[in-house]
Design a protein around this motif. Structure first.
Motif, mmCIF file in Angstrom:
data_model
loop_
_atom_site.group_PDB
_atom_site.id
_atom_site.type_symbol
_atom_site.label_atom_id
_atom_site.label_comp_id
_atom_site.label_asym_id
_atom_site.label_seq_id
_atom_site.Cartn_x
_atom_site.Cartn_y
_atom_site.Cartn_z
ATOM 1 N N ASP A 89 8.708 60.166 6.104
ATOM 2 C CA ASP A 89 7.398 59.396 6.071
ATOM 3 C C ASP A 89 7.291 57.971 6.130
ATOM 4 O O ASP A 89 6.622 57.506 6.919
ATOM 5 C CB ASP A 89 6.349 60.045 5.132
ATOM 6 C CG ASP A 89 6.145 61.563 5.501
ATOM 7 O OD1 ASP A 89 6.444 61.880 6.409
ATOM 8 O OD2 ASP A 89 5.431 62.037 4.429
ATOM 9 N N ARG A 90 8.105 57.576 5.202
ATOM 10 C CA ARG A 90 8.255 56.011 5.136
ATOM 11 C C ARG A 90 8.677 55.414 6.093
ATOM 12 O O ARG A 90 8.518 54.048 6.633
ATOM 13 C CB ARG A 90 9.045 55.811 3.899
ATOM 14 C CG ARG A 90 8.054 55.853 2.408
ATOM 15 C CD ARG A 90 8.850 55.976 1.182
ATOM 16 N NE ARG A 90 8.071 55.969 0.072
ATOM 17 C CZ ARG A 90 7.404 57.169 -0.465
ATOM 18 N NH1 ARG A 90 7.759 58.370 0.204
ATOM 19 N NH2 ARG A 90 6.715 57.238 -1.538
ATOM 20 N N VAL A 91 9.954 55.837 6.680
ATOM 21 C CA VAL A 91 10.525 55.316 7.979
ATOM 22 C C VAL A 91 9.576 55.311 9.108
ATOM 23 O O VAL A 91 9.474 54.525 9.969
ATOM 24 C CB VAL A 91 12.046 55.780 8.046
ATOM 25 C CG1 VAL A 91 12.474 55.545 9.402
ATOM 26 C CG2 VAL A 91 12.885 55.728 7.097
ATOM 27 N N THR A 92 8.824 56.439 9.174
ATOM 28 C CA THR A 92 7.853 56.591 10.292
ATOM 29 C C THR A 92 7.043 55.473 10.291
ATOM 30 O O THR A 92 6.765 54.931 11.548
ATOM 31 C CB THR A 92 7.293 57.899 10.567
ATOM 32 O OG1 THR A 92 8.111 59.241 10.542
ATOM 33 C CG2 THR A 92 6.455 58.070 11.469
ATOM 34 N N SER A 96 5.970 52.293 12.788
ATOM 35 C CA SER A 96 4.696 52.457 13.387
ATOM 36 C C SER A 96 4.246 51.017 13.312
ATOM 37 O O SER A 96 3.757 50.413 14.124
ATOM 38 C CB SER A 96 4.132 53.469 12.786
ATOM 39 O OG SER A 96 2.680 53.281 13.571
ATOM 40 N N ASP A 97 4.360 50.309 12.186
ATOM 41 C CA ASP A 97 3.848 49.163 12.001
ATOM 42 C C ASP A 97 4.515 47.946 12.880
ATOM 43 O O ASP A 97 3.889 47.080 12.969
ATOM 44 C CB ASP A 97 4.277 48.587 10.540
ATOM 45 C CG ASP A 97 3.635 49.298 9.186
ATOM 46 O OD1 ASP A 97 2.223 49.877 9.793
ATOM 47 O OD2 ASP A 97 3.751 49.455 8.275
ATOM 48 N N MET A 98 5.750 48.275 13.390
ATOM 49 C CA MET A 98 6.280 47.414 14.403
ATOM 50 C C MET A 98 6.088 48.085 15.890
ATOM 51 O O MET A 98 6.448 47.234 16.836
ATOM 52 C CB MET A 98 7.761 47.406 14.140
ATOM 53 C CG MET A 98 8.244 46.723 12.953
ATOM 54 S SD MET A 98 10.128 46.401 12.949
ATOM 55 C CE MET A 98 10.630 48.204 12.694
ATOM 56 N N GLY A 99 5.025 48.759 15.950
ATOM 57 C CA GLY A 99 4.692 49.256 17.160
ATOM 58 C C GLY A 99 5.946 50.212 17.879
ATOM 59 O O GLY A 99 5.971 50.303 18.978
#
Length: 333
Positions: A89-92, A96-99
Motif C-alpha cells: 500500500d505504501r509503495v503504491t 502514485s505521488d510521482m504519477g
C-alpha cells in the motif's frame, strides 16, 4: 578464496550433523577491524545488505527532500519486505505521488512471502505484480532519484545516472574500487566488495553524526528510519524485524540473499558484516544474533533471539531432536 571459519553447527543428539563456514568482521567508525573470523579480504556480493548504501544517493542528492519522503519511505528504500499490505500500500502511494505505477518498476513480479497476501492471491487466481516484489521500495527510491537527476526509464542499466551514483557512493563508503558486479534478483546491479569493505561501510553508518557532512546526515536518516520502522524493513516472522524489535533501537539490521548480514550499532559506533559461504539463512541468522548478543545489544534469553541463536531441531512429531548453535570460535566474541 581465503580460509573460512566454522561459525555455526547443527547437532542431532550428540552427533555434529552439519556445519556452516563463513567470514565475519566487526569494524569501528574509523574502518578498523576490531574483531573478525575467516578472511576479511574475501570478495562478496552483499545482495540486499547493500540497500542502505544504494539509498545514500537518494538522500544525499536532495531527491528525498524534494519529493517529501517520510521516514517510512526511507525505511522501504532499504527494505526486503514481505509483500504484505503495509508494504505494498505504501509503495503504491509512493509511486502514485510521482504519477507512476506498477509498470514503471523494473524489479519483476514476485509472489509475496506474507501468508495472508499470498493466500488472497491464490484464492483469487491472481498473479503477483511488481509492487509485491520484496525490492519494490528500493526501486521506488531509484525512480525518485532518477526523476531528480533527469534520468531515463531504464534506471537499472549500469550506465544510468542512478546506478552511477550508487556505484560512486558504494565505492566511497566501502573505501574500495569495486572489482565487479552481479545482477541481483530485482535486476539491479549489485556491486562486489570485500567483507572488510562492507564492515567499513557499516562502521561509517554507525559513526555518522546528525551534525556531520552530507554523507553522515544521509546515513543517520537511513539507519534511524530502519530502526523506527522495523516492520517495513522486512515483516512479521522475519529476522531483521524481530531482532531490531528485540534490540529496542540499538541496532539497524539488514539481511541479504545467500546468507549475508550486516548490522549498524550507533551507540557503540560499530558495524558488522558476515557471509556464510554455503548460503544457508539459518546459519547467517544464528551468527548475527550471536555477535549482537556478544556486543550487548541483544539478550540471549529473549525469545526472538533464542529463535535464531539456538533454535531447536524438531522431529515431525514435535520431539526435540537437536539444536542449531554457534561454534566455539564464534562464541569467543
Amino acid at each position: 578464496m581465503g580460509h573460512s571459519e566454522r561459525l555455526v553447527e547443527v547437532w542431532r543428539g550428540d552427533v555434529l550433523e552439519s556445519q556452516h563456514h563463513g567470514h565475519a568482521v566487526i569494524c569501528n567508525a574509523k574502518g578498523d577491524i576490531v574483531d573478525g573470523w575467516g578472511d576479511p579480504d574475501q570478495v562478496i556480493l552483499p545482495r540486499s545488505s547493500a540497500k542502505m548504501l544504494q539509498a545514500l544517493p537518494l538522500v544525499e542528492s536532495g531527491a528525498a527532500d524534494a519529493a517529501g519522503l517520510t521516514t517510512e519511505q526511507l525505511a522501504l528504500s532499504c527494505a526486503s519486505h514481505q509483500g504484505a499490505a503495509i508494504h505494498t500500500d505504501r509503495v503504491t502511494r509512493w509511486l502514485s505521488d510521482m504519477g507512476l505505477g506498477n509498470d514503471d518498476l523494473l524489479c519483476g513480479p514476485q509472489m509475496p512471502d506474507d501468508r495472508e497476501t499470498r493466500t488472497e492471491l491464490i484464492k483469487a487466481d491472481a498473479s503477483p505484480c511488481r509492487i509485491h516484489n520484496n525490492c519494490s521500495g528500493k526501486h521506488a527510491g531509484f525512480l525518485t532519484l532518477s526523476r531528480h537527476l533527469g534520468g531515463g526509464a531504464d534506471y537499472v542499466d549500469l550506465d544510468h545516472p542512478v546506478q552511477q551514483a550508487v556505484k560512486a557512493a558504494f565505492e566511497e563508503i566501502t573505501g574500495e574500487t569495486s572489482p565487479g558486479f552481479g545482477i541481483d534478483g530485482c535486476s539491479a546491479p549489485n556491486f562486489a566488495a570485500t567483507l572488510a569493505g562492507m564492515g567499513r561501510a557499516m562502521g561509517a553508518f554507525a559513526g555518522a553524526k546528525p551534525g556531520g557532512d552530507t554523507r553522515q546526515r544521509a546515513a543517520v536518516r537511513l539507519r534511524e528510519a530502519m530502526m523506527l520502522h522495523p516492520d517495513l524493513v522486512a515483516g512479521e516472522t522475519r529476522a531483521c524485524t524481530e531482532l531490531m524489535r528485540a534490540a529496542k533501537g540499538k541496532v539497524a539490521l539488514k539481511t541479504g540473499a545467500e546468507a549475508f548480514f550486516v548490522a549498524i550499532l550507533p551507540e557503540q559506533e560499530l558495524g558488522v558484516a558476515l557471509k556464510i559461504m554455503d548460503g544457508a539463512e539459518r546459519a547467517s541468522e544464528c551468527a548475527i544474533a550471536t555477535i549482537l548478543v556478544s556486543l550487548g545489544v541483544l539478550d540471549a534469553d529473549d525469545p526472538m533471539v533464542k529463535k535464531r541463536m539456538n533454535p531447536v531441531v524438531k522431529s515431525r512429531a514435535g520431539q526435540d531432536a537437536g539444536e542449531i548453535r554457534p561454534s566455539a570460535a564464534l562464541l569467543r566474541a
